[in-house]
Design a protein around this motif. Structure first.
Motif, PDB file in Angstrom:
ATOM      1  N   SER A 127      38.979  57.287  89.506  1.00 27.01           N
ATOM      2  CA  SER A 127      39.953  57.631  90.538  1.00 27.01           C
ATOM      3  C   SER A 127      41.365  57.272  90.090  1.00 27.01           C
ATOM      4  O   SER A 127      42.305  58.061  90.253  1.00 27.01           O
ATOM      5  CB  SER A 127      39.605  56.913  91.839  1.00 27.01           C
ATOM      6  OG  SER A 127      40.541  57.212  92.854  1.00 27.01           O
ATOM      7  N   ASP A 128      41.517  56.090  89.523  1.00 30.09           N
ATOM      8  CA  ASP A 128      42.831  55.660  89.030  1.00 30.09           C
ATOM      9  C   ASP A 128      43.292  56.549  87.877  1.00 30.09           C
ATOM     10  O   ASP A 128      44.467  56.946  87.810  1.00 30.09           O
ATOM     11  CB  ASP A 128      42.783  54.202  88.575  1.00 30.09           C
ATOM     12  CG  ASP A 128      42.552  53.227  89.720  1.00 30.09           C
ATOM     13  OD1 ASP A 128      42.754  53.615  90.897  1.00 30.09           O
ATOM     14  OD2 ASP A 128      42.150  52.076  89.444  1.00 30.09           O
ATOM     15  N   LEU A 129      42.370  56.850  86.974  1.00 32.84           N
ATOM     16  CA  LEU A 129      42.702  57.665  85.806  1.00 32.84           C
ATOM     17  C   LEU A 129      43.193  59.048  86.209  1.00 32.84           C
ATOM     18  O   LEU A 129      44.121  59.604  85.603  1.00 32.84           O
ATOM     19  CB  LEU A 129      41.465  57.779  84.911  1.00 32.84           C
ATOM     20  CG  LEU A 129      41.636  58.420  83.544  1.00 32.84           C
ATOM     21  CD1 LEU A 129      42.493  57.542  82.642  1.00 32.84           C
ATOM     22  CD2 LEU A 129      40.276  58.650  82.900  1.00 32.84           C
ATOM     23  N   ALA A 145      44.432  59.782  89.203  1.00 30.73           N
ATOM     24  CA  ALA A 145      45.440  59.639  90.255  1.00 30.73           C
ATOM     25  C   ALA A 145      44.977  60.240  91.576  1.00 30.73           C
ATOM     26  O   ALA A 145      45.719  60.941  92.264  1.00 30.73           O
ATOM     27  CB  ALA A 145      46.770  60.274  89.824  1.00 30.73           C
ATOM     28  N   PHE A 178      34.347  51.150  97.516  1.00 27.50           N
ATOM     29  CA  PHE A 178      35.330  52.091  96.954  1.00 27.50           C
ATOM     30  C   PHE A 178      35.728  53.135  97.991  1.00 27.50           C
ATOM     31  O   PHE A 178      36.917  53.415  98.185  1.00 27.50           O
ATOM     32  CB  PHE A 178      34.738  52.764  95.709  1.00 27.50           C
ATOM     33  CG  PHE A 178      35.493  53.990  95.279  1.00 27.50           C
ATOM     34  CD1 PHE A 178      36.714  53.877  94.634  1.00 27.50           C
ATOM     35  CD2 PHE A 178      34.986  55.265  95.533  1.00 27.50           C
ATOM     36  CE1 PHE A 178      37.417  55.019  94.240  1.00 27.50           C
ATOM     37  CE2 PHE A 178      35.670  56.394  95.146  1.00 27.50           C
ATOM     38  CZ  PHE A 178      36.897  56.270  94.499  1.00 27.50           C
ATOM     39  N   HIS A 238      31.642  54.527  87.971  1.00 25.67           N
ATOM     40  CA  HIS A 238      32.969  54.026  87.625  1.00 25.67           C
ATOM     41  C   HIS A 238      34.014  54.710  88.514  1.00 25.67           C
ATOM     42  O   HIS A 238      35.068  55.136  88.039  1.00 25.67           O
ATOM     43  CB  HIS A 238      33.259  54.300  86.148  1.00 25.67           C
ATOM     44  CG  HIS A 238      32.153  53.868  85.222  1.00 25.67           C
ATOM     45  ND1 HIS A 238      31.987  52.569  84.814  1.00 25.67           N
ATOM     46  CD2 HIS A 238      31.124  54.569  84.672  1.00 25.67           C
ATOM     47  CE1 HIS A 238      30.923  52.477  84.030  1.00 25.67           C
ATOM     48  NE2 HIS A 238      30.375  53.675  83.932  1.00 25.67           N
ATOM     49  N   GLN A 294      36.164  53.815  90.850  1.00 26.68           N
ATOM     50  CA  GLN A 294      37.540  53.331  90.967  1.00 26.68           C
ATOM     51  C   GLN A 294      38.338  53.605  89.696  1.00 26.68           C
ATOM     52  O   GLN A 294      39.489  54.066  89.754  1.00 26.68           O
ATOM     53  CB  GLN A 294      37.558  51.831  91.272  1.00 26.68           C
ATOM     54  CG  GLN A 294      38.959  51.291  91.563  1.00 26.68           C
ATOM     55  CD  GLN A 294      39.546  51.888  92.836  1.00 26.68           C
ATOM     56  OE1 GLN A 294      39.021  51.687  93.918  1.00 26.68           O
ATOM     57  NE2 GLN A 294      40.633  52.636  92.697  1.00 26.68           N
ATOM     58  N   THR A 295      37.725  53.343  88.545  1.00 20.26           N
ATOM     59  CA  THR A 295      38.422  53.567  87.273  1.00 20.26           C
ATOM     60  C   THR A 295      38.771  55.043  87.107  1.00 20.26           C
ATOM     61  O   THR A 295      39.900  55.386  86.716  1.00 20.26           O
ATOM     62  CB  THR A 295      37.545  53.099  86.096  1.00 20.26           C
ATOM     63  OG1 THR A 295      37.244  51.716  86.260  1.00 20.26           O
ATOM     64  CG2 THR A 295      38.244  53.308  84.764  1.00 20.26           C
ATOM     65  N   PRO A 299      44.367  60.178  95.332  1.00 15.88           N
ATOM     66  CA  PRO A 299      44.959  59.386  96.415  1.00 15.88           C
ATOM     67  C   PRO A 299      43.933  59.032  97.488  1.00 15.88           C
ATOM     68  O   PRO A 299      42.743  59.364  97.375  1.00 15.88           O
ATOM     69  CB  PRO A 299      46.035  60.327  96.966  1.00 15.88           C
ATOM     70  CG  PRO A 299      45.478  61.699  96.722  1.00 15.88           C
ATOM     71  CD  PRO A 299      44.693  61.610  95.435  1.00 15.88           C
ATOM     72  N   ASP A 300      44.380  58.369  98.534  1.00 15.37           N
ATOM     73  CA  ASP A 300      43.507  58.028  99.650  1.00 15.37           C
ATOM     74  C   ASP A 300      42.829  59.275 100.195  1.00 15.37           C
ATOM     75  O   ASP A 300      43.436  60.351 100.273  1.00 15.37           O
ATOM     76  CB  ASP A 300      44.307  57.363 100.773  1.00 15.37           C
ATOM     77  CG  ASP A 300      44.738  55.944 100.442  1.00 15.37           C
ATOM     78  OD1 ASP A 300      44.153  55.361  99.508  1.00 15.37           O
ATOM     79  OD2 ASP A 300      45.657  55.431 101.102  1.00 15.37           O
ATOM     80  N   LYS A 341      39.285  53.916 100.005  1.00 17.99           N
ATOM     81  CA  LYS A 341      39.966  55.210 100.132  1.00 17.99           C
ATOM     82  C   LYS A 341      40.383  55.489 101.579  1.00 17.99           C
ATOM     83  O   LYS A 341      40.820  56.585 101.908  1.00 17.99           O
ATOM     84  CB  LYS A 341      39.056  56.323  99.617  1.00 17.99           C
ATOM     85  CG  LYS A 341      38.904  56.377  98.106  1.00 17.99           C
ATOM     86  CD  LYS A 341      40.193  56.847  97.458  1.00 17.99           C
ATOM     87  CE  LYS A 341      40.027  57.036  95.962  1.00 17.99           C
ATOM     88  NZ  LYS A 341      41.271  57.528  95.341  1.00 17.99           N
ATOM     89  N   LYS A 356      42.453  61.066  78.388  1.00 16.87           N
ATOM     90  CA  LYS A 356      41.703  60.861  79.630  1.00 16.87           C
ATOM     91  C   LYS A 356      40.232  61.200  79.438  1.00 16.87           C
ATOM     92  O   LYS A 356      39.352  60.500  79.948  1.00 16.87           O
ATOM     93  CB  LYS A 356      42.307  61.705  80.751  1.00 16.87           C
ATOM     94  CG  LYS A 356      43.667  61.220  81.199  1.00 16.87           C
ATOM     95  CD  LYS A 356      44.188  61.986  82.401  1.00 16.87           C
ATOM     96  CE  LYS A 356      45.537  61.415  82.836  1.00 16.87           C
ATOM     97  NZ  LYS A 356      46.061  62.096  84.044  1.00 16.87           N
TER      98      LYS A 356
END
Length: 289
Positions: A181-183, A185, A280, A176, A178-179, A187-188, A284, A93
């Motif tokens: 945030s996804d990496l 995890a 973005f 970055h 969104q990337t 949440p909203d 959320k 990560k």
């Protein structure tokens, strides 16, 4: 302890540090009482430096936990506690984040990398758990969480400095969002505000000059009198003490004969960046009205 006893504990060295730091930071001299309480801490705050090079020395996990506790002891809007810290220790990560920001190798090399997040999710969960409506679903919900996260990060930086560590904030994580945030995890209603590198500094670092106080501190009302001359003066002072190593966007604007802070920042903000951050944040599920 009486005030006289405290005064005896103030050192000439602390007062000299304050005077030197004020001159370096603001190009100013501010009277400091000879018995000024907390002179050592005030000097340390004035001497703040960002650090991008670190010794190959790990940071003890127990120390990190202590610094997290210090950071999360900072003020919080209405005691809502809307800031979280993600310690990115997983090598894959960390590499993924560093690869997104190749111009900042310290993201990969620092002993510690953290991401400070605003968290408006938890208070929504609390409302649901207690069977109450969440009646503040508007822009201020985002603002409060973002400010809380910024305060927590700043407190961590000061606590880390007290423990002998150096730090460097990384706002580029929002390039970055969104990337990352996804990496991580996220949440909203949880979003990255900034990353932070931390470790034992490999050098002393430098005090970065700031705009004069007469530009940024106002009495009773906002005042821009003489702003152009004051910025020009700051440009000259900063260029004399800490000139830029290279000019930004030379291919677009050419090489300026005189290149100061104002030219650098004007060039920086002439190029669109993070234009997708609002989308973005709306993604959320924040209502920004």
């Amino acid at each position: 302890m009486g005030s006289g006893d405290w005064a005896e504990k103030m050192t000439t060295e602390d007062l000299q540090r304050i005077e030197r730091a004020l001159a370096e930071r603001f190009g100013a001299s501010i009277p400091v009482a000879a018995d000024q309480r907390g002179a050592g801490e005030l000097a340390r705050l004035l001497e703040h430096r960002s650090h991008r090079k670190y010794l190959p020395q790990p940071v003890n996990p127990e120390l990190l936990q202590l610094l997290f506790a210090c950071a999360l002891s900072s003020p919080s809007k209405s005691d809502l506690q809307q800031a979280d810290i993600v310690h990115v220790s997983d090598e894959a990560k960390r590499k993924a984040i560093a690869d997104l920001i190749p111009g900042m190798p310290w993201v990969r090399n620092a002993p510690v990398f953290l991401v400070f997040c605003g968290n408006n999710r938890r208070i929504r969960q609390v409302a649901e758990l207690r069977g109450k409506p969440f009646a503040n679903d508007h822009l201020d919900a985002f603002m409060n969480a973002a400010v809380d996260a910024g305060i927590v990060m700043t407190t961590f930086i000061h606590a880390a400095a007290a423990a002998g560590l150096g730090c460097c904030p990384i706002s580029s994580v929002r390039n970055h969002a969104q990337t990352i945030s996804d990496l991580l995890a996220l949440p909203d209603w949880v979003f990255p505000v900034a990353g932070l590198c931390a470790g034992y500094p490999a050098g002393r670092g430098v005090i970065t000059p700031r705009l004069p106080l007469e530009v940024t501190v106002h009495a009773d009302h906002f005042d821009e009198t003489g702003i152009e001359a004051k910025i020009d003066g700051y440009d000259r002072r900063r260029a004399a003490r800490q000139p830029y190593a290279k000019q930004r966007s030379v291919e677009r604007y050419g090489k300026a004969e005189s290149y100061g802070w104002s030219e650098d920042k004007a060039r920086q903000y002439s190029i669109a960046e993070r234009a997708d951050f609002g989308a973005f944040i709306r993604g959320k599920r924040f209502n920004l009205t």
